[in-house]
Design a protein around this motif. Structure first.
Motif, mmCIF file in Angstrom:
data_model
loop_
_atom_site.group_PDB
_atom_site.id
_atom_site.type_symbol
_atom_site.label_atom_id
_atom_site.label_comp_id
_atom_site.label_asym_id
_atom_site.label_seq_id
_atom_site.Cartn_x
_atom_site.Cartn_y
_atom_site.Cartn_z
ATOM 1 N N ALA A 163 11.180 3.900 -0.350
ATOM 2 C CA ALA A 163 11.099 2.744 0.551
ATOM 3 C C ALA A 163 10.646 1.500 -0.200
ATOM 4 O O ALA A 163 11.144 0.390 0.046
ATOM 5 C CB ALA A 163 10.145 3.057 1.702
ATOM 6 N N LEU A 164 9.718 1.662 -1.133
ATOM 7 C CA LEU A 164 9.248 0.532 -1.936
ATOM 8 C C LEU A 164 10.376 -0.048 -2.779
ATOM 9 O O LEU A 164 10.569 -1.272 -2.824
ATOM 10 C CB LEU A 164 8.104 0.981 -2.847
ATOM 11 N N GLU A 167 9.066 9.652 -0.807
ATOM 12 C CA GLU A 167 9.715 8.833 0.219
ATOM 13 C C GLU A 167 9.120 7.430 0.268
ATOM 14 O O GLU A 167 9.843 6.452 0.501
ATOM 15 C CB GLU A 167 9.602 9.515 1.582
ATOM 16 N N GLN A 168 7.811 7.310 0.043
ATOM 17 C CA GLN A 168 7.197 5.985 0.024
ATOM 18 C C GLN A 168 7.687 5.171 -1.171
ATOM 19 O O GLN A 168 7.872 3.952 -1.066
ATOM 20 C CB GLN A 168 5.673 6.106 -0.008
ATOM 21 N N ASP A 179 3.956 10.305 -3.082
ATOM 22 C CA ASP A 179 4.882 10.519 -1.970
ATOM 23 C C ASP A 179 6.229 9.887 -2.324
ATOM 24 O O ASP A 179 6.386 8.674 -2.314
ATOM 25 C CB ASP A 179 4.314 9.894 -0.692
ATOM 26 N N SER A 233 0.861 -1.179 0.000
ATOM 27 C CA SER A 233 0.000 0.000 0.000
ATOM 28 C C SER A 233 0.900 1.233 0.000
ATOM 29 O O SER A 233 1.541 1.543 1.017
ATOM 30 C CB SER A 233 -0.906 -0.007 1.238
ATOM 31 N N VAL A 234 0.961 1.910 -1.140
ATOM 32 C CA VAL A 234 1.899 3.025 -1.329
ATOM 33 C C VAL A 234 1.185 4.158 -2.052
ATOM 34 O O VAL A 234 0.461 3.943 -3.026
ATOM 35 C CB VAL A 234 3.132 2.564 -2.149
ATOM 36 N N ASP A 235 1.423 5.372 -1.584
ATOM 37 C CA ASP A 235 0.947 6.574 -2.256
ATOM 38 C C ASP A 235 2.024 7.004 -3.236
ATOM 39 O O ASP A 235 3.094 7.468 -2.834
ATOM 40 C CB ASP A 235 0.676 7.677 -1.221
#
Length: 284
Positions: free
Chosen positions: A76-77, A72-73, A70, A65-67
């Motif tokens: 991280a993904l 930074e998300q 964003d 679940s990623v926006d």
């Protein structure tokens, strides 16, 4: 000819992958035996998606679940994908929204549409592409555009701007990739026709619409041919009519007609004649 990244050796990351064209593409890739990373904000759908895709043939499935708006998300993904699979080979920037808008506002509609439809693809590309290039493997970046980003019809200017800008970005990306030494990535602009997905807001598929599965089948065949512009027809509009509409839109500049003259009452007859004339030219 088959695109070398469309194989069981590949890892595919698909944003907006829990429904619509994204899910259809994921199911198609699963059937090739790929390892899949499905990104979507619809957590309720992600819970059952992994099992469905494994049943369809995927070698492994990761959901997140990623926006996409964003950065930074997305960073991280990418780190998680690299840690689990070694990196990505296919990136499909497919997440999109289509809320209504007007040139005069409101501002939040513009910000949200551009954040997802344009910046989501830019974020995904800039974060994932360097690692994809360094892997030295055949790969592809597929950005889901829209015919509205080419003919820019009235009604939702923020959406049109997002998809028009995405077209320009993807064209520039294709140029940069093919001029990067050692790069084995190709870029593709997916241009769907009328597709019955959740973004349409319709409860039943209209006869004119294609299914998401038809669209996925078409774009995979187009990638195999090496197409950059993957211009999809539907059950109502064949490619020939799309080409005429696009040619007319460019003609506004060349002929110095009013903007969006296709929808201008003073030019409606001229546009109809243009379509009819070209129809006659296509007859054997």
């Amino acid at each position: 000819m088959t695109h070398p990244a469309l194989s069981a050796e590949s890892v595919a990351v698909i944003t907006g992958g829990a429904s619509g064209i994204g899910l259809a593409a994921a199911t198609k890739f699963a059937g090739m035996g790929m390892r899949l990373v499905i990104v979507d904000l619809a957590e309720d759908k992600l819970d059952t998606l992994a099992g469905h895709l494994r049943d369809a043939g995927a070698a492994d499935v990761m959901v997140a679940s990623v926006d996409v708006s964003d950065r930074e998300q997305i960073v991280a993904l990418e780190s998680e994908v690299t840690g689990r699979f070694g990196g990505a080979d296919i990136l499909m920037n497919n997440a999109g929204i289509g809320a209504g808008s007007s040139c005069l506002g409101p501002l939040d509609a513009w910000q949200s549409i551009l954040a997802v439809n344009l910046w989501g693809a830019i974020n995904g590309t800039q974060v994932f592409a360097p690692g994809m290039v360094s892997r030295g493997r055949p790969g592809a970046i597929i950005n889901t555009g829209s015919k509205q980003g080419i003919t820019t019809p009235p009604g939702n200017p923020a959406y049109n701007v997002s998809k028009s800008a995405l077209k320009a970005f993807t064209e520039a990306l294709a140029h940069e990739l093919r001029n990067t030494e050692g790069c084995q990535l190709s870029a593709h602009l997916l241009i769907p026709g009328f597709v019955f997905t959740g973004i349409t807001g319709l409860s039943e598929k209209p006869p004119a619409a294609w299914t998401a599965e038809q669209t996925a089948d078409f774009f995979v065949k187009s990638m195999d041919r090496g197409d950059f512009y993957i211009l999809c027809p539907d059950n109502d509009v064949p490619r020939e009519l799309d080409e005429k509409r696009m040619a007319w839109a460019m003609g506004d500049i060349i002929e110095n007609r009013p903007a969006l003259s296709r929808w201008h009452p003073d030019y409606s007859d001229a546009f109809a004649a243009f379509v009819d004339k070209n129809d006659e030219a296509l007859d054997p």
